[in-house]
Design a protein around this motif. Structure first.
Motif, PDB file in Angstrom:
ATOM      1  N   ARG A 153      34.958  39.350  25.521  1.00 13.16           N
ATOM      2  CA  ARG A 153      34.684  39.947  26.943  1.00 13.16           C
ATOM      3  C   ARG A 153      33.208  39.358  27.437  1.00 13.16           C
ATOM      4  NH1 ARG A 153      35.368  45.977  27.136  1.00 13.16           N
ATOM      5  NH2 ARG A 153      35.551  45.600  29.127  1.00 13.16           N
ATOM      6  N   LYS A 154      33.409  39.191  28.748  1.00 11.44           N
ATOM      7  CA  LYS A 154      32.158  38.437  29.361  1.00 11.44           C
ATOM      8  C   LYS A 154      31.192  39.335  30.118  1.00 11.44           C
ATOM      9  CE  LYS A 154      35.103  34.683  30.719  1.00 11.44           C
ATOM     10  NZ  LYS A 154      35.733  33.731  31.594  1.00 11.44           N
ATOM     11  N   LEU A 155      29.871  38.843  30.272  1.00  4.87           N
ATOM     12  CA  LEU A 155      28.839  39.495  30.961  1.00  4.87           C
ATOM     13  C   LEU A 155      29.005  38.745  32.230  1.00  4.87           C
ATOM     14  CD1 LEU A 155      26.197  41.004  31.412  1.00  4.87           C
ATOM     15  CD2 LEU A 155      25.148  39.249  30.292  1.00  4.87           C
ATOM     16  N   ILE A 156      28.771  39.493  33.678  1.00  2.00           N
ATOM     17  CA  ILE A 156      28.736  38.740  34.735  1.00  2.00           C
ATOM     18  C   ILE A 156      27.573  39.128  35.475  1.00  2.00           C
ATOM     19  CG2 ILE A 156      30.047  38.814  36.998  1.00  2.00           C
ATOM     20  CD1 ILE A 156      31.991  37.973  35.024  1.00  2.00           C
ATOM     21  N   VAL A 157      26.849  38.264  36.190  1.00  2.00           N
ATOM     22  CA  VAL A 157      25.693  38.352  37.151  1.00  2.00           C
ATOM     23  C   VAL A 157      26.117  38.466  38.743  1.00  2.00           C
ATOM     24  CG1 VAL A 157      23.197  37.729  37.505  1.00  2.00           C
ATOM     25  CG2 VAL A 157      24.127  37.903  35.310  1.00  2.00           C
ATOM     26  N   ILE A 158      25.754  39.259  39.322  1.00  2.51           N
ATOM     27  CA  ILE A 158      25.693  39.365  40.740  1.00  2.51           C
ATOM     28  C   ILE A 158      24.501  39.356  41.265  1.00  2.51           C
ATOM     29  CG2 ILE A 158      26.763  40.200  42.806  1.00  2.51           C
ATOM     30  CD1 ILE A 158      28.931  41.577  41.057  1.00  2.51           C
ATOM     31  N   SER A 213      40.575  44.105  38.651  1.00  6.62           N
ATOM     32  CA  SER A 213      41.685  43.748  37.832  1.00  6.62           C
ATOM     33  C   SER A 213      41.560  42.843  36.631  1.00  6.62           C
ATOM     34  CB  SER A 213      42.672  43.043  38.753  1.00  6.62           C
ATOM     35  OG  SER A 213      42.067  41.965  39.207  1.00  6.62           O
ATOM     36  N   ARG A 214      40.137  42.545  36.637  1.00  6.31           N
ATOM     37  CA  ARG A 214      39.912  41.727  35.487  1.00  6.31           C
ATOM     38  C   ARG A 214      39.757  42.400  34.216  1.00  6.31           C
ATOM     39  NH1 ARG A 214      35.773  36.854  36.625  1.00  6.31           N
ATOM     40  NH2 ARG A 214      35.752  36.888  34.352  1.00  6.31           N
ATOM     41  N   ARG A 215      40.441  42.077  33.052  1.00  4.27           N
ATOM     42  CA  ARG A 215      40.364  42.796  31.781  1.00  4.27           C
ATOM     43  C   ARG A 215      39.189  42.156  30.704  1.00  4.27           C
ATOM     44  NH1 ARG A 215      41.122  46.990  34.262  1.00  4.27           N
ATOM     45  NH2 ARG A 215      43.245  47.274  34.990  1.00  4.27           N
ATOM     46  N   ASP A 216      38.547  41.045  31.118  1.00  2.00           N
ATOM     47  CA  ASP A 216      37.826  40.125  30.230  1.00  2.00           C
ATOM     48  C   ASP A 216      36.406  40.384  30.598  1.00  2.00           C
ATOM     49  OD1 ASP A 216      37.966  38.841  32.745  1.00  2.00           O
ATOM     50  OD2 ASP A 216      37.769  36.894  31.951  1.00  2.00           O
ATOM     51  N   VAL A 217      36.148  41.316  31.397  1.00  2.12           N
ATOM     52  CA  VAL A 217      34.785  41.613  31.821  1.00  2.12           C
ATOM     53  C   VAL A 217      34.416  43.037  31.107  1.00  2.12           C
ATOM     54  CG1 VAL A 217      33.204  42.182  33.773  1.00  2.12           C
ATOM     55  CG2 VAL A 217      34.811  40.543  33.992  1.00  2.12           C
TER      56      VAL A 217
END
Length: 102
Positions: A4-9, A43-47
């Motif tokens: 699973r991923k890390l996201i930065v906004i 809807s993302r399941r990889d985050v």
């Protein structure tokens, strides 16, 4: 279990710094752009974790809550940045505290 991923906004400079580390990032200029990114993550399941820059975090509280309800496996956290307004420092108070007098 899938990775699973890390996201930065955040602002472009912060995002580019994280991208150099291999983190997926979305540069935004205002809260409205950040809202669009948060909606796209529902809807993302990889985050796994989403870091939202401190200067946008409070303004996006309702959108963050919506994302966490729509996808309970995502954790959203506040990311301190260089653009975050600092708190004034009471030097005298800190000095007295350091000397054991405050």
């Amino acid at each position: 279990m899938a990775e699973r991923k890390l996201i930065v906004i955040a602002d472009p400079y912060t995002v580019y710094a994280f991208r150099m580390l291999g983190v997926e990032g979305y540069p935004v200029g205002n809260a409205e752009e950040a809202r669009g990114v948060l909606r796209s993550l529902q809807s993302r399941r990889d985050v796994a974790i989403v870091f939202v820059s401190a200067e946008l975090y409070d303004e996006l509280a309702g959108d963050i809550e919506t994302l966490e309800k729509a996808n309970p496996s995502i954790v959203v956290s506040r990311l301190p940045t260089l653009r975050e307004p600092g708190k004034p420092l009471d030097v005298q108070k800190e000095l007295l505290r350091a000397l054991g007098m405050g």
